[in-house]
Design a protein around this motif. Sequence first.
Motif, PDB file in Angstrom:
ATOM      1  N   SER A  89       0.841  -1.195   0.000  1.00 12.62           N
ATOM      2  CA  SER A  89       0.000   0.000   0.000  1.00 12.62           C
ATOM      3  C   SER A  89       0.877   1.245   0.000  1.00 12.62           C
ATOM      4  CB  SER A  89      -0.905   0.009   1.234  1.00 12.62           C
ATOM      5  OG  SER A  89      -0.160   0.317   2.400  1.00 12.62           O
ATOM      6  N   ALA A  90       0.224   2.415  -0.049  1.00 18.64           N
ATOM      7  CA  ALA A  90       0.952   3.687  -0.023  1.00 18.64           C
ATOM      8  C   ALA A  90       1.265   4.143   1.397  1.00 18.64           C
ATOM      9  CB  ALA A  90       0.137   4.760  -0.745  1.00 18.64           C
ATOM     10  N   ASP A  91       0.866   3.394   2.408  1.00 19.47           N
ATOM     11  CA  ASP A  91       1.017   3.822   3.791  1.00 19.47           C
ATOM     12  C   ASP A  91       2.459   4.202   4.132  1.00 19.47           C
ATOM     13  OD1 ASP A  91       0.056   3.897   6.734  1.00 19.47           O
ATOM     14  OD2 ASP A  91       1.694   2.448   6.782  1.00 19.47           O
ATOM     15  N   ALA A  92       3.418   3.368   3.740  1.00 25.57           N
ATOM     16  CA  ALA A  92       4.812   3.600   4.138  1.00 25.57           C
ATOM     17  C   ALA A  92       5.468   4.750   3.386  1.00 25.57           C
ATOM     18  CB  ALA A  92       5.640   2.330   3.951  1.00 25.57           C
ATOM     19  N   PHE A  93       4.809   5.310   2.357  1.00 26.75           N
ATOM     20  CA  PHE A  93       5.371   6.497   1.717  1.00 26.75           C
ATOM     21  C   PHE A  93       5.510   7.624   2.742  1.00 26.75           C
ATOM     22  CE2 PHE A  93       3.341   5.413  -2.688  1.00 26.75           C
ATOM     23  CZ  PHE A  93       4.130   4.277  -2.758  1.00 26.75           C
ATOM     24  N   GLY A  94       4.518   7.749   3.634  1.00 32.83           N
ATOM     25  CA  GLY A  94       4.560   8.803   4.638  1.00 32.83           C
ATOM     26  C   GLY A  94       4.655   8.321   6.061  1.00 32.83           C
ATOM     27  N   GLY A 121      13.241   6.225   9.864  1.00 38.78           N
ATOM     28  CA  GLY A 121      13.490   7.514   9.244  1.00 38.78           C
ATOM     29  C   GLY A 121      12.464   8.545   9.653  1.00 38.78           C
ATOM     30  N   ALA A 122      12.220   9.499   8.755  1.00 44.46           N
ATOM     31  CA  ALA A 122      11.335  10.621   9.034  1.00 44.46           C
ATOM     32  C   ALA A 122       9.957  10.385   8.439  1.00 44.46           C
ATOM     33  CB  ALA A 122      11.933  11.907   8.469  1.00 44.46           C
ATOM     34  N   VAL A 127      13.174   7.610   0.992  1.00 44.61           N
ATOM     35  CA  VAL A 127      14.382   7.740   0.181  1.00 44.61           C
ATOM     36  C   VAL A 127      14.260   6.834  -1.036  1.00 44.61           C
ATOM     37  CG1 VAL A 127      16.892   7.416   0.136  1.00 44.61           C
ATOM     38  CG2 VAL A 127      15.777   8.309   2.200  1.00 44.61           C
ATOM     39  N   ARG A 128      14.623   7.371  -2.198  1.00 41.09           N
ATOM     40  CA  ARG A 128      14.588   6.571  -3.423  1.00 41.09           C
ATOM     41  C   ARG A 128      15.550   5.395  -3.280  1.00 41.09           C
ATOM     42  NH1 ARG A 128      15.586  10.211  -8.168  1.00 41.09           N
ATOM     43  NH2 ARG A 128      13.319  10.558  -8.007  1.00 41.09           N
ATOM     44  N   ALA A 129      15.003   4.188  -3.412  1.00 42.96           N
ATOM     45  CA  ALA A 129      15.787   2.995  -3.102  1.00 42.96           C
ATOM     46  C   ALA A 129      16.950   2.776  -4.050  1.00 42.96           C
ATOM     47  CB  ALA A 129      14.877   1.764  -3.110  1.00 42.96           C
ATOM     48  N   CYS A 130      16.789   3.101  -5.321  1.00 41.33           N
ATOM     49  CA  CYS A 130      17.833   2.736  -6.285  1.00 41.33           C
ATOM     50  C   CYS A 130      19.034   3.662  -6.259  1.00 41.33           C
ATOM     51  CB  CYS A 130      17.256   2.642  -7.699  1.00 41.33           C
ATOM     52  SG  CYS A 130      16.482   4.155  -8.303  1.00 41.33           S
ATOM     53  N   ASP A 131      18.940   4.823  -5.587  1.00 42.42           N
ATOM     54  CA  ASP A 131      20.155   5.634  -5.424  1.00 42.42           C
ATOM     55  C   ASP A 131      20.512   5.877  -3.959  1.00 42.42           C
ATOM     56  OD1 ASP A 131      18.600   7.779  -4.457  1.00 42.42           O
ATOM     57  OD2 ASP A 131      18.669   8.886  -6.329  1.00 42.42           O
ATOM     58  N   LYS A 132      19.586   5.542  -3.041  1.00 41.85           N
ATOM     59  CA  LYS A 132      19.810   5.579  -1.594  1.00 41.85           C
ATOM     60  C   LYS A 132      20.140   6.975  -1.060  1.00 41.85           C
ATOM     61  CE  LYS A 132      21.381   0.783  -1.416  1.00 41.85           C
ATOM     62  NZ  LYS A 132      22.422  -0.164  -0.965  1.00 41.85           N
ATOM     63  N   ARG A 133      19.759   8.026  -1.811  1.00 43.83           N
ATOM     64  CA  ARG A 133      20.055   9.374  -1.308  1.00 43.83           C
ATOM     65  C   ARG A 133      18.964  10.396  -1.611  1.00 43.83           C
ATOM     66  NH1 ARG A 133      23.527   8.677  -5.723  1.00 43.83           N
ATOM     67  NH2 ARG A 133      23.152  10.140  -7.429  1.00 43.83           N
ATOM     68  N   THR A 134      18.218  10.221  -2.699  1.00 47.39           N
ATOM     69  CA  THR A 134      17.204  11.206  -3.067  1.00 47.39           C
ATOM     70  C   THR A 134      15.992  11.096  -2.152  1.00 47.39           C
ATOM     71  OG1 THR A 134      17.888  11.119  -5.384  1.00 47.39           O
ATOM     72  CG2 THR A 134      15.723  12.074  -4.914  1.00 47.39           C
TER      73      THR A 134
END
Length: 339
Positions: A89-94, A121-122, A127-134
């Motif tokens: 689901s979208a729950d973990a986005f926020g 985290g916050a 965080v974008r998984a494929c670059d681990k920083r965005t």
Amino acid sequence: MRGPDGKLYPTWHPPRARLPNGEWCTFGHEHGRDPRGSRLYGWRHEDHVSHKIEWQNDVPLERSLPGGGRRRTSVRCDFLVKIHQGTHSADAFGNNLHELIYAVRCSDGTALIATLLSAFGAPNQFVRACDKRTVIAAGPAFAQPASGGARLIPDASCVRRYLLVPAGRFSDFSRALYEDWLSANYLRTLGGRLLAYFDPHFAVFNPSRYASSDAPPELERSIATCWLTEAGDQRARGGACDAATRYGARTTPLPFDSPESPFDGTHREVYFNQTLVDNAGGPVHWWTDPFGGHARRQPFPGAIRQYLAPRSNRSWPTLESQAFGARRPYDAPGVHAPN
């Protein structure tokens, strides 16, 4: 399982069970590894829906060496974890708060059972998984505490970069859709003294969702990428999508909750990292708030009881991360997202 109130509650079960008449019944979801094989099984209690279990007995701890490398120590530990980790689901986005139970018992006397709402985290971002920083903003819905951990979740840019490839190449599913939740957990007294720290993290190879490139991001389905084509015949090739599309023979996309979808969140791994217990001479039971703070020696309203061995392992070196579970996927007939 019979609870302290005398009532029966659901607990771990296999993804399917045989009925008295000999027929098979499927639950449509799974809870990870059967905890009855863990040496710590009788030492804790568990909840049910959407929770995943992993454990490993007799793990030799390995210290990190300066300049790289590792060396095995003389300490061996049994680990058992249970996490609430929905990747459908979208729950973990926020939402960054998810229940975590962490149990460890080691040959040198180190021992801990902690239950808390772990802040991965916050809130309101991931965080974008494929670059681990965005960092991707996901709206202002959650007013919750943050931690030093993170939720690494794939988004549409990961799909376009690593999954949709030209003819002659194979998709890199492990970079396009791999999801990882990193925790950083503290048990502290009311005055701020550190009693314990532990930081396992939890990865999923085949989540049934990823995030769109919108702001805020919307929910997208991993299985749909198997029928997605972009300019230049860029598409998913190989692996899970070949199986889902039957090498192109199936032209109608599967629904996300189909038992035939390979994206059901059943292929996972857990990383055991650092465990600090600093409770020499202290009581074995402390009571904390749901986030591990305000620890006291006596119960208080809303408190959770934590177990800590009355010792300190501050002499432990920095340990190497060790991962378990990747070679034992929990898929079974009838299991499907949401799982």
